[in-house]
Design an enzyme around this catalytic site. Sequence first.
Site, mmCIF file in Angstrom:
data_model
loop_
_atom_site.group_PDB
_atom_site.id
_atom_site.type_symbol
_atom_site.label_atom_id
_atom_site.label_comp_id
_atom_site.label_asym_id
_atom_site.label_seq_id
_atom_site.Cartn_x
_atom_site.Cartn_y
_atom_site.Cartn_z
ATOM 1 N N GLY A 97 30.567 0.437 -0.379
ATOM 2 C CA GLY A 97 29.410 1.278 -0.037
ATOM 3 C C GLY A 97 29.597 1.913 1.331
ATOM 4 O O GLY A 97 30.557 1.613 2.040
ATOM 5 N N SER A 98 28.652 2.781 1.695
ATOM 6 C CA SER A 98 28.836 3.558 2.927
ATOM 7 C C SER A 98 28.716 2.690 4.181
ATOM 8 O O SER A 98 29.373 2.960 5.189
ATOM 9 C CB SER A 98 27.830 4.706 2.966
ATOM 10 O OG SER A 98 26.506 4.213 2.898
ATOM 11 N N ALA A 135 23.878 -3.734 0.904
ATOM 12 C CA ALA A 135 22.950 -4.121 -0.165
ATOM 13 C C ALA A 135 22.035 -2.944 -0.464
ATOM 14 O O ALA A 135 21.917 -2.020 0.345
ATOM 15 C CB ALA A 135 22.124 -5.330 0.248
ATOM 16 N N LYS A 157 22.075 -5.781 -5.408
ATOM 17 C CA LYS A 157 23.310 -5.061 -5.144
ATOM 18 C C LYS A 157 23.801 -4.427 -6.443
ATOM 19 O O LYS A 157 23.355 -4.779 -7.520
ATOM 20 C CB LYS A 157 24.377 -6.013 -4.569
ATOM 21 C CG LYS A 157 24.081 -6.388 -3.101
ATOM 22 C CD LYS A 157 25.055 -7.376 -2.517
ATOM 23 C CE LYS A 157 26.494 -7.003 -2.564
ATOM 24 N NZ LYS A 157 26.818 -5.704 -1.938
ATOM 25 N N GLY A 188 24.283 -0.844 -6.689
ATOM 26 C CA GLY A 188 24.037 0.592 -6.749
ATOM 27 C C GLY A 188 25.334 1.384 -6.741
ATOM 28 O O GLY A 188 25.422 2.464 -7.324
ATOM 29 N N GLY A 189 26.337 0.810 -6.085
ATOM 30 C CA GLY A 189 27.647 1.460 -6.038
ATOM 31 C C GLY A 189 28.537 1.085 -7.213
ATOM 32 O O GLY A 189 29.676 1.554 -7.304
ATOM 33 N N GLU A 195 31.934 -7.841 -5.967
ATOM 34 C CA GLU A 195 31.168 -8.213 -4.762
ATOM 35 C C GLU A 195 30.643 -9.641 -4.878
ATOM 36 O O GLU A 195 30.677 -10.415 -3.919
ATOM 37 C CB GLU A 195 29.999 -7.241 -4.566
ATOM 38 C CG GLU A 195 30.439 -5.861 -4.090
ATOM 39 C CD GLU A 195 29.325 -4.835 -4.062
ATOM 40 O OE1 GLU A 195 29.543 -3.756 -3.491
ATOM 41 O OE2 GLU A 195 28.235 -5.101 -4.623
HETATM 42 C C1 ABF Z 1 27.339 -2.030 -2.087
HETATM 43 O O1 ABF Z 1 27.028 -0.726 -1.736
HETATM 44 C C2 ABF Z 1 26.376 -2.355 -3.067
HETATM 45 O O2 ABF Z 1 26.240 -3.507 -3.702
HETATM 46 C C3 ABF Z 1 25.197 -1.584 -2.794
HETATM 47 O O3 ABF Z 1 24.920 -1.100 -4.056
HETATM 48 C C4 ABF Z 1 25.674 -0.486 -1.947
HETATM 49 C C5 ABF Z 1 25.001 -0.229 -0.665
HETATM 50 O O4 ABF Z 1 25.459 1.007 -0.287
HETATM 51 P P1 ABF Z 1 25.235 1.694 1.081
HETATM 52 O O5 ABF Z 1 25.783 0.813 2.132
HETATM 53 O O6 ABF Z 1 25.992 2.970 0.892
HETATM 54 O O7 ABF Z 1 23.756 1.918 1.191
HETATM 55 O O8 ABF Z 1 27.324 -2.889 -1.028
#
Ligand code: ABF
Length: 230
Positions: A29-30, A85, A96, A98-99, A105
């Site tokens: 994720g970002s 998350a 968790k 979304g990505g 994970e």
């Molecule tokens: C992962 O990235 C995921 O489990 C969660 O879905 C997502 C969070 O993304 P971000 O940091 O881009 O908001 O950790």
Amino acid sequence: MDMDALKRQAAARALEEVRDGMKLGLGTGSTAKHFVELLGDKVRAGMKVIGVPTSEATRADAIRCGVPLTTLDEIDHLDLTIDGADEIDPALNLIKGGGGALLREKIVAAASDRMIVIADDSKWVDVLGRFPLPVEVIPFGLAATQAAMARAFTDAGVSGQMVIRKGKDGHAFVTDGGHWIIDAHLGRIGDPPRLAGLLSVIPGVVEHGLFIGLGSVAVLAGAQGIRVVE
Ligand code: ABF
């Protein structure tokens, strides 16, 4: 301050917990991407760590940033995982996935002594569920799996629409493990551990995005600064 700057601040605060010689789980994720980039700076400055990435995307980022990698085939245990998350509640239960990387994970988090969750403070909620719950499923027998999921939702006192996640090509999104994701729009999950237990025993469910008892610390970055919740 923009959201991305907040995410980088949370990542930088988590980096303070990393010690020489640690075996690290690297999230997806970002926000986790900021962590990998900052860790790369430390490695270039001489810090010795080794990481296990939670997705192919993070593997590519880690290689680009010069972070040495291994796998959970070569080692069986990690000191610390740092991951983002989608939602975090006051008991540090998480949504968790979304990505789309929730399976790896969760395997990585469960193999770690500690997990630091890094996020901007918009991810902090009183009750999980506004963010649709990702559930990774085997495509075989999908209707039967969805029916079993609906029964689990009823037993856990929740309800809502299930949507098969689509990729950019308009077809079902395929995870790194070759599975599909159903996003369950539940609104409010009153008893996350109960729902987690009910979903875990459905044969067609590979894994779900409720992380119960895995987060040790949350590092939340907001306009007022950093908040650390344990
Ligand atoms: C992962 O990235 C995921 O489990 C969660 O879905 C997502 C969070 O993304 P971000 O940091 O881009 O908001 O950790």
